[in-house]
Write a protein that holds these residues in place. Structure first.
Motif, PDB file in Angstrom:
ATOM      1  N   GLU A 135      34.479  47.168  82.590  1.00 22.96           N
ATOM      2  CA  GLU A 135      35.930  47.019  82.494  1.00 22.96           C
ATOM      3  C   GLU A 135      36.518  48.278  81.886  1.00 22.96           C
ATOM      4  N   ASN A 136      37.844  48.384  81.948  1.00 22.87           N
ATOM      5  CA  ASN A 136      38.526  49.541  81.381  1.00 22.87           C
ATOM      6  C   ASN A 136      38.604  49.398  79.866  1.00 22.87           C
ATOM      7  N   LYS A 137      37.813  50.176  79.159  1.00 20.09           N
ATOM      8  CA  LYS A 137      37.797  50.129  77.697  1.00 20.09           C
ATOM      9  C   LYS A 137      38.664  51.208  77.069  1.00 20.09           C
ATOM     10  N   GLY A 138      39.337  51.995  77.901  1.00 20.68           N
ATOM     11  CA  GLY A 138      40.233  53.013  77.378  1.00 20.68           C
ATOM     12  C   GLY A 138      39.571  54.381  77.244  1.00 20.68           C
ATOM     13  N   PHE A 139      40.438  55.380  77.061  1.00 23.99           N
ATOM     14  CA  PHE A 139      39.980  56.766  76.956  1.00 23.99           C
ATOM     15  C   PHE A 139      39.004  56.953  75.797  1.00 23.99           C
ATOM     16  N   CYS A 140      39.354  56.430  74.631  1.00 21.86           N
ATOM     17  CA  CYS A 140      38.550  56.692  73.432  1.00 21.86           C
ATOM     18  C   CYS A 140      37.135  56.133  73.565  1.00 21.86           C
ATOM     19  N   ALA A 141      37.014  54.901  74.018  1.00 23.12           N
ATOM     20  CA  ALA A 141      35.690  54.302  74.175  1.00 23.12           C
ATOM     21  C   ALA A 141      34.866  55.073  75.194  1.00 23.12           C
ATOM     22  N   ALA A 142      35.524  55.535  76.264  1.00 22.75           N
ATOM     23  CA  ALA A 142      34.805  56.269  77.306  1.00 22.75           C
ATOM     24  C   ALA A 142      34.249  57.589  76.787  1.00 22.75           C
ATOM     25  N   VAL A 143      35.100  58.387  76.144  1.00 18.68           N
ATOM     26  CA  VAL A 143      34.613  59.690  75.685  1.00 18.68           C
ATOM     27  C   VAL A 143      33.620  59.530  74.541  1.00 18.68           C
ATOM     28  N   ALA A 182      31.423  57.173  74.263  1.00 16.71           N
ATOM     29  CA  ALA A 182      30.141  56.857  74.895  1.00 16.71           C
ATOM     30  C   ALA A 182      29.482  58.125  75.424  1.00 16.71           C
ATOM     31  N   GLY A 183      30.279  59.004  76.023  1.00 18.33           N
ATOM     32  CA  GLY A 183      29.734  60.264  76.513  1.00 18.33           C
ATOM     33  C   GLY A 183      29.240  61.155  75.388  1.00 18.33           C
ATOM     34  N   ILE A 184      29.986  61.198  74.289  1.00 13.24           N
ATOM     35  CA  ILE A 184      29.590  62.019  73.140  1.00 13.24           C
ATOM     36  C   ILE A 184      28.271  61.514  72.559  1.00 13.24           C
ATOM     37  N   LEU A 185      28.157  60.196  72.370  1.00 13.34           N
ATOM     38  CA  LEU A 185      26.955  59.617  71.784  1.00 13.34           C
ATOM     39  C   LEU A 185      25.737  59.805  72.687  1.00 13.34           C
ATOM     40  N   ALA A 186      25.970  59.884  73.990  1.00 10.35           N
ATOM     41  CA  ALA A 186      24.855  60.043  74.925  1.00 10.35           C
ATOM     42  C   ALA A 186      24.424  61.501  75.105  1.00 10.35           C
ATOM     43  N   SER A 187      25.195  62.423  74.564  1.00  8.26           N
ATOM     44  CA  SER A 187      24.884  63.847  74.732  1.00  8.26           C
ATOM     45  C   SER A 187      23.959  64.324  73.619  1.00  8.26           C
ATOM     46  N   ASP A 188      23.172  65.355  73.918  1.00  6.44           N
ATOM     47  CA  ASP A 188      22.285  65.929  72.901  1.00  6.44           C
ATOM     48  C   ASP A 188      22.450  67.440  72.813  1.00  6.44           C
ATOM     49  N   MET A 207      18.089  76.004  77.480  1.00  8.63           N
ATOM     50  CA  MET A 207      18.677  74.682  77.242  1.00  8.63           C
ATOM     51  C   MET A 207      20.197  74.784  77.176  1.00  8.63           C
ATOM     52  N   ALA A 208      20.866  73.841  77.812  1.00 10.47           N
ATOM     53  CA  ALA A 208      22.327  73.845  77.827  1.00 10.47           C
ATOM     54  C   ALA A 208      22.875  73.629  76.424  1.00 10.47           C
ATOM     55  N   GLU A 209      23.963  74.329  76.104  1.00 10.93           N
ATOM     56  CA  GLU A 209      24.626  74.163  74.818  1.00 10.93           C
ATOM     57  C   GLU A 209      25.758  73.149  74.877  1.00 10.93           C
ATOM     58  N   THR A 210      26.276  72.917  76.082  1.00  9.66           N
ATOM     59  CA  THR A 210      27.505  72.136  76.217  1.00  9.66           C
ATOM     60  C   THR A 210      27.343  71.029  77.252  1.00  9.66           C
ATOM     61  N   THR A 211      27.832  69.850  76.898  1.00 13.19           N
ATOM     62  CA  THR A 211      27.939  68.737  77.843  1.00 13.19           C
ATOM     63  C   THR A 211      29.409  68.505  78.152  1.00 13.19           C
ATOM     64  N   VAL A 212      29.770  68.557  79.421  1.00 14.33           N
ATOM     65  CA  VAL A 212      31.133  68.266  79.858  1.00 14.33           C
ATOM     66  C   VAL A 212      31.235  66.767  80.110  1.00 14.33           C
ATOM     67  N   ILE A 213      32.211  66.124  79.472  1.00 15.42           N
ATOM     68  CA  ILE A 213      32.383  64.678  79.583  1.00 15.42           C
ATOM     69  C   ILE A 213      33.719  64.397  80.259  1.00 15.42           C
ATOM     70  N   ILE A 214      33.663  63.676  81.377  1.00 16.30           N
ATOM     71  CA  ILE A 214      34.861  63.378  82.158  1.00 16.30           C
ATOM     72  C   ILE A 214      35.061  61.865  82.196  1.00 16.30           C
ATOM     73  N   PRO A 215      36.096  61.345  81.536  1.00 13.09           N
ATOM     74  CA  PRO A 215      36.401  59.920  81.666  1.00 13.09           C
ATOM     75  C   PRO A 215      37.107  59.662  82.997  1.00 13.09           C
ATOM     76  N   ASN A 216      36.799  58.536  83.614  1.00 15.70           N
ATOM     77  CA  ASN A 216      37.371  58.250  84.926  1.00 15.70           C
ATOM     78  C   ASN A 216      37.743  56.785  85.039  1.00 15.70           C
ATOM     79  N   TYR A 217      38.932  56.540  85.576  1.00 15.44           N
ATOM     80  CA  TYR A 217      39.338  55.178  85.928  1.00 15.44           C
ATOM     81  C   TYR A 217      40.119  55.248  87.233  1.00 15.44           C
ATOM     82  N   ASN A 218      39.491  54.782  88.294  1.00 17.41           N
ATOM     83  CA  ASN A 218      40.108  54.782  89.624  1.00 17.41           C
ATOM     84  C   ASN A 218      40.659  56.157  89.987  1.00 17.41           C
TER      85      ASN A 218
END
Length: 328
Positions: A69-77, A79-85, A1-12
């Motif tokens: 819409e663009n919710k900014g860096f903080c909201a994006a990361v 969301a990725g953190i909360l979705a990771s296990d 099982m993977a230990e790490t999730t890489v989260i990449i925020p992207n806007y255009n």
């Protein structure tokens, strides 16, 4: 099982995604099933440049979270953190490429000590890879955050060490500690959110580290040409005051007030020469109002007597970092 999730925020950032994701998936040996030993999530902030479609076609193994819409860096990361296990989450800017064993070096470094909250990579300039972009971030009593080693030879930063905060452009975090102390403050939207989080972790008794084996090439403003612009100056000046109000108790603010007035005054004169003096001053005022508002006060790290040794230690670092900043 993977230990790490890489989260990449992207806007255009479609033009960056191919080199970023290709380097990421090739930096480690695949498992017996041919899959990478880590997970990757891209959080898209409402891009309209075809980023989402490109990832779906060329990198179907990437998990996508898409905002309208663009919710900014903080909201994006967040969301990725909360979705990771996975126990670790690794944030990575889209305008980067990584060197071999990047993910494993980062995961190994944060696993060394349960007291490590975050570990930042050695980020080097994509145009001048022998020059440091950041080797960890520092903060000083003038109210300035600054990158350790900026513009200096990368060969001078070969040893792991504690830093005040990790730069979230390439940093790994313990998810259980994030759940304890809180995620990135979305009020920041962008700029200084990583310093705020690293500061908060320090007050809770955790450490932030620098890992020189994990190397990231960063395009940044050298490619975009937007090191200073009205949006960035307005938001970063607001957040610089908000950060102080959140993390310093009143007595510490009073103690540092002469330094803070001097620091913000110097920055004002600097941005005045750049044509952004009025924007910078308005940002400071907005930051003060935000810190004093009901919304801002709700985000303050509450003072606790058992944290007194930590406040003292942090204060010592803030004062010492003034000399570190001007010593270059």
């Amino acid at each position: 099982m993977a230990e790490t999730t890489v989260i990449i925020p992207n806007y255009n950032g479609k033009k960056y995604l191919e080199p970023c994701l290709t380097s990421l998936f090739s930096c480690e040996q695949s498992g017996q099933d041919g899959e990478a030993p880590f997970l990757v999530t891209v959080v898209d902030n409402g891009s309209d440049d075809g980023s989402v479609e490109y990832i779906r076609v060329h990198f179907p193994q990437v998990k996508l979270i898409c905002f309208a819409e663009n919710k900014g860096f903080c909201a994006a990361v967040n969301a990725g953190i909360l979705a990771s296990d996975t126990p670790f989450v690794l944030l990575l800017n889209n305008d980067t490429t990584v060197e071999d064993r990047f993910v494993s070096f980062m995961t190994e470094a944060i696993s060394e000590n349960a007291g490590f909250f975050s570990v930042g990579a050695k980020m080097v300039s994509m145009q001048e890879p022998d020059r440091v972009d950041t080797a960890g971030d520092f903060y000083c009593a003038l109210g300035w955050a600054f990158a350790r080693g900026k513009g200096k030879p990368a060969s001078h930063y070969m040893q792991p060490c504690d830093v005040f905060s990790a730069c979230a452009g390439a940093a790994i975090y313990r998810k259980d500690i994030l759940e304890q102390i809180g995620l990135f403050d979305e009020t920041h939207f962008a700029y200084l959110e990583d310093m705020d989080l690293g500061y908060r972790a320090r007050l809770y008794g955790y450490r932030n580290r620098f890992e020189p084996r994990a190397v990231v090439h960063h395009a940044g403003s050298a490619f975009s040409g937007s090191r200073y612009n009205a949006f960035k100056v307005r938001l970063s000046s607001r957040n610089s005051v908000y950060l102080i109000g959140k993390n310093m108790p009143p007595l510490q603010i009073l103690l540092n007030l002469p330094f803070l007035v001097m620091g913000f005054g110097i920055k004002y004169l600097f941005f005045l020469r750049k044509g952004f003096g009025g924007i910078y001053a308005k940002g400071l005022w907005k930051g003060l109002k935000l810190a004093c508002s009901e919304q801002g006060r709700a985000k303050h790290v509450p003072f606790a007597w058992h944290r007194l040794p930590r406040y003292v230690r942090v204060e010592g670092e803030l004062l010492y970092n003034i000399f570190r900043r001007f010593a270059g």
